[in-house]
Design an enzyme around this catalytic site. Structure first.
Site, PDB file in Angstrom:
ATOM      1  N   GLY A 151       0.921  -1.251   0.013  1.00  0.00           N
ATOM      2  CA  GLY A 151      -0.093   0.051   0.017  1.00  0.00           C
ATOM      3  C   GLY A 151       0.841   1.249   0.013  1.00  0.00           C
ATOM      4  O   GLY A 151       1.925   1.287   0.324  1.00  0.00           O
TER       5      GLY A 151
ATOM      6  N   VAL B 272       4.012   1.051   2.358  1.00  0.00           N
ATOM      7  CA  VAL B 272       4.075  -0.410   3.085  1.00  0.00           C
ATOM      8  C   VAL B 272       4.587  -1.408   2.145  1.00  0.00           C
ATOM      9  O   VAL B 272       3.785  -1.635   1.160  1.00  0.00           O
ATOM     10  CB  VAL B 272       2.812  -0.675   3.582  1.00  0.00           C
ATOM     11  CG1 VAL B 272       3.006  -1.949   4.411  1.00  0.00           C
ATOM     12  CG2 VAL B 272       2.466   0.390   4.435  1.00  0.00           C
TER      13      VAL B 272
ATOM     14  N   MET C  89       2.487   9.823   3.165  1.00  0.00           N
ATOM     15  CA  MET C  89       4.073   9.963   3.863  1.00  0.00           C
ATOM     16  C   MET C  89       4.907   8.790   3.427  1.00  0.00           C
ATOM     17  O   MET C  89       6.004   8.921   3.764  1.00  0.00           O
ATOM     18  CB  MET C  89       3.807  10.443   5.349  1.00  0.00           C
ATOM     19  CG  MET C  89       3.026  11.404   5.631  1.00  0.00           C
ATOM     20  SD  MET C  89       3.635  12.887   4.937  1.00  0.00           S
ATOM     21  CE  MET C  89       5.147  13.134   5.914  1.00  0.00           C
TER      22      MET C  89
ATOM     23  N   ASP D  86      -7.316   6.371  17.688  1.00  0.00           N
ATOM     24  CA  ASP D  86      -7.839   6.684  16.136  1.00  0.00           C
ATOM     25  C   ASP D  86      -8.338   5.401  15.998  1.00  0.00           C
ATOM     26  O   ASP D  86      -8.013   4.687  14.862  1.00  0.00           O
ATOM     27  CB  ASP D  86      -6.642   6.947  15.342  1.00  0.00           C
ATOM     28  CG  ASP D  86      -7.316   7.586  13.917  1.00  0.00           C
ATOM     29  OD1 ASP D  86      -8.445   7.885  14.061  1.00  0.00           O
ATOM     30  OD2 ASP D  86      -6.474   7.370  13.186  1.00  0.00           O
TER      31      ASP D  86
ATOM     32  N   LYS E 212       6.819  -0.932   7.130  1.00  0.00           N
ATOM     33  CA  LYS E 212       6.127   0.501   6.866  1.00  0.00           C
ATOM     34  C   LYS E 212       7.317   1.552   6.850  1.00  0.00           C
ATOM     35  O   LYS E 212       8.014   1.704   7.706  1.00  0.00           O
ATOM     36  CB  LYS E 212       5.285   0.695   7.820  1.00  0.00           C
ATOM     37  CG  LYS E 212       4.214   2.045   7.719  1.00  0.00           C
ATOM     38  CD  LYS E 212       3.418   1.878   8.770  1.00  0.00           C
ATOM     39  CE  LYS E 212       2.304   3.328   8.896  1.00  0.00           C
ATOM     40  NZ  LYS E 212       1.320   3.262   9.908  1.00  0.00           N
TER      41      LYS E 212
ATOM     42  N   GLY F 223       0.741   5.651   0.912  1.00  0.00           N
ATOM     43  CA  GLY F 223       0.284   6.769   1.425  1.00  0.00           C
ATOM     44  C   GLY F 223       0.824   7.962   1.176  1.00  0.00           C
ATOM     45  O   GLY F 223       1.745   8.011   0.394  1.00  0.00           O
TER      46      GLY F 223
END
Length: 615
Positions: free
Chosen positions: A20, A27, A24, A139, A42, A22
């Site tokens: 994956g 992964v 920033m 979260d 990550k 993101g």
């Protein structure tokens, strides 16, 4: 990126693919060759980390390693290692084969209460361990819950976690995902274990109701969280009513009013589920009196005087019989939805209404005994005088089938608590539809109008709770459209899809399909929420297939209503996906009045849906 990544390595770890990406970092699908273990790696770039946002991201990344690294629990994604290069930082984590809870909810929308509680028990077990070790996640949301291929829930992403001994986050800093944040996080106050329990309550609500309790922009959500109580909508969407109390406590405004700890919340959810199961087994047991494959012919027509004297109670056909009185569906919920639905979808629904008493057909009089062969032979043929011929009256003209059909159809439209359709068959007039328990004279009335023609009864009994709905629909049901289920007449079991089939009338039409649940709510299945209706050709057919419209507890009998009209019934979408039946019936009556007043064409179809637990 770096030479290590280009060569497929980061430190001692082999990087075999991307799991994956993101904003920033990335992964990677990794491999630890020293202990032959698959891992997830990550990464976050740290080069040119001069701006405040990038530094904060790196701080959160290190905090995640510190927070998750001190936790070892089967319901938390494990952290094995942390490292940095001149260009990036990386965390080596447990590789979880499966999908996120968000993926599951996007595919299914509403989860059965039993499944939702099982997931929540594991999430809360992970939170109990986390809180006991001084870590507040801050979260909790569906995208941060991993579900393994075996179904185990694991909490992931401790990126904004608060560690009791840490001062990385100061008072006045608001962090989290708005839809799942409690009031104290919006105020920038320090998060506690009760903050995680609030988010867990929101997540449980969403699994049961198909949507979070608060939606909209961040400002809208914040205003609702700070000023409004959570809507008691989980049970309206199909969850057993006992869950509303548990979720309301979990989402209380003040942390002190919430559960003392994660274990207490898990126990409350288990108790609500157990109570619903007891109610289902004790009050909602459903015994189905099944019709035979072929309907036996009615007894020979009696003389008119005998018909007039016959008791009206001999009329109704065999119907489903409820032991107790609490059947349900999908959904959802449902509707949810259906479905739609929910059980209950997905619509998944609940109710407490009176049971339908057993209804049977009146027994036909026994036939006269036939003479045995030897009795006939022993009777002297000459002992009795031969009667002289008697003049027979002229044979009456046979009844006109079309006139009889028209008379029966007109009479059917006057029968209270029913929705009946009369159609000409090859050798009989078929009567189909629904009749309520308070109409014992319906069958006798239609038999009396048959003028000796055979009636083929294919009706089904409906509980008295449906009478107001049937009476409203019958008043406007000029013509009928066909509505049935792809599954036929068999009861649907937990987890099965609800797929209504619609065959339209003989005019171009706009279609509306609603799911009337026995708990007093209505879920809107078609047209899709927020989308305008589209005119369909005369006689066209369609099947409503919604991945969210599945069967769930509690189980029982609900009703699907399809309405075809020559122009849309409502100019705007209904305000809620699910609303109270009385509210919707009032709006529906006004819409049908408007349609009829403008000489619009209307065609209506109804069917009942049975649901039961998986065997």
């Amino acid at each position: 990126m770096t030479a290590d990544l280009t060569n497929g390595r980061l430190g001692k770890y082999e990087l075999r693919g991307v799991l994956g990406k993101g904003a920033m970092g990335i992964v990677y699908d990794g491999w630890d060759p020293q202990i032959a273990r698959r891992v997830a790696v990550k990464t976050v770039l740290v080069t040119e980390a001069v701006d405040e946002e990038t530094r904060e991201a790196l701080d959160r990344f290190k905090r995640e390693a510190q927070a998750a690294g001190r936790l070892t629990h089967q319901n938390i994604v494990g952290v094995y290692d942390y490292g940095e290069t001149p260009e990036l930082a990386y965390i080596v984590m447990e590789y979880v084969a499966g999908q996120t809870l968000r993926d599951v909810m996007e595919a299914r929308r509403i989860l059965p209460a039993r499944e939702a509680v099982a997931i929540m028990e594991e999430v809360l077990a992970g939170l109990a361990h986390s809180h006991a070790n001084g870590v507040v996640h801050r979260d909790i949301k569906p995208s941060n819950i991993m579900l393994t291929e075996s179904g185990r829930a694991k909490i992931a992403d401790f990126g904004i976690a608060r560690i009791e001994s840490s001062n990385l986050t100061s008072r006045g800093t608001m962090m989290g995902t708005p839809a799942y944040m409690p009031p104290e996080q919006f105020h920038g106050e320090p998060a506690t274990g009760q903050s995680d329990l609030y988010a867990a309550g929101v997540m449980a609500f969403q699994m049961l109701a198909g949507r979070p309790p608060y939606e909209g922009s961040m400002v809208t959500i914040m205003n609702q969280v700070l000023t409004e109580d959570p809507p008691p909508r989980a049970s309206a969407m199909g969850a057993p009513p006992g869950f509303d109390t548990v979720l309301a406590r979990a989402m209380a405004k003040a942390p002190a009013d919430r559960f003392a700890d994660a274990k207490s919340m898990a126990a409350a959810l288990r108790a609500a589920l157990a109570a619903a199961a007891r109610a289902d087994s004790a009050e909602d047991a459903t015994v189905f009196v099944r019709r035979p494959a072929a309907t036996p012919p009615p007894p020979p027509a009696a003389p008119a005087a005998a018909k007039a004297a016959a008791p009206a109670a001999a009329a109704p056909v065999a119907a489903p019989v409820k032991s107790g009185g609490n059947p349900a569906l999908i959904g959802a919920i449902a509707v949810a939805v259906l479905a739609v639905l929910g059980g209950g979808a997905f619509f998944v629904l609940s109710s407490r209404h009176a049971a339908t008493p057993p209804v049977t057909q009146a027994a036909a009089p026994p036939p006269a005994p036939l003479a045995k062969p030897h009795d006939t032979a022993a009777s002297p043929a000459t002992t009795a005088p031969i009667a002289p011929p008697v003049a027979q009256p002229a044979a009456a003209a046979p009844p006109d089938p079309q006139a009889v059909l028209s008379a029966i159809a007109s009479l059917a439209e006057t029968q209270p608590c029913s929705f009946l359709q009369a159609q000409a068959g090859t050798d009989a007039i078929t009567i189909s539809g629904l009749t309520g328990p308070d109409t014992p004279g319906t069958r006798a009335a239609l038999e009396g109008a048959a003028s000796g023609l055979k009636l083929d009864w294919r009706t089904r009994g409906a509980d008295a709770m449906w009478c107001p709905t049937l009476d409203l629909l019958r008043a406007y049901g000029r013509g009928h459209l066909s509505v049935s289920l792809a599954s036929g007449t068999r009861p649907l079991r937990d987890g099965e899809f609800i797929e209504p089939n619609i065959v339209g009338p003989g005019f171009a039409y706009y279609l509306r399909v609603d799911y009337f649940a026995h708990d007093g709510t209505v879920g809107h299945l078609f047209p899709p929420e927020g989308k305008p209706g589209v005119s369909k050709p005369a006689g066209s057919a369609m099947q409503i297939r919604d991945k969210n419209l599945v069967v769930g507890p509690p189980y029982g009998v609900d009703m699907i209503v399809a309405i075809a009209s020559s122009r849309p019934l409502f100019s705007h979408a209904r305000p809620d996906l699910v609303e109270q039946r009385n509210t919707y019936l009032a709006a529906l009556r006004a819409a049908l009045d408007s349609q009829a007043g403008a000489n619009g064409q209307i065609s209506i179809g109804v069917t009942l849906l049975d649901s039961e637990a998986a065997r």
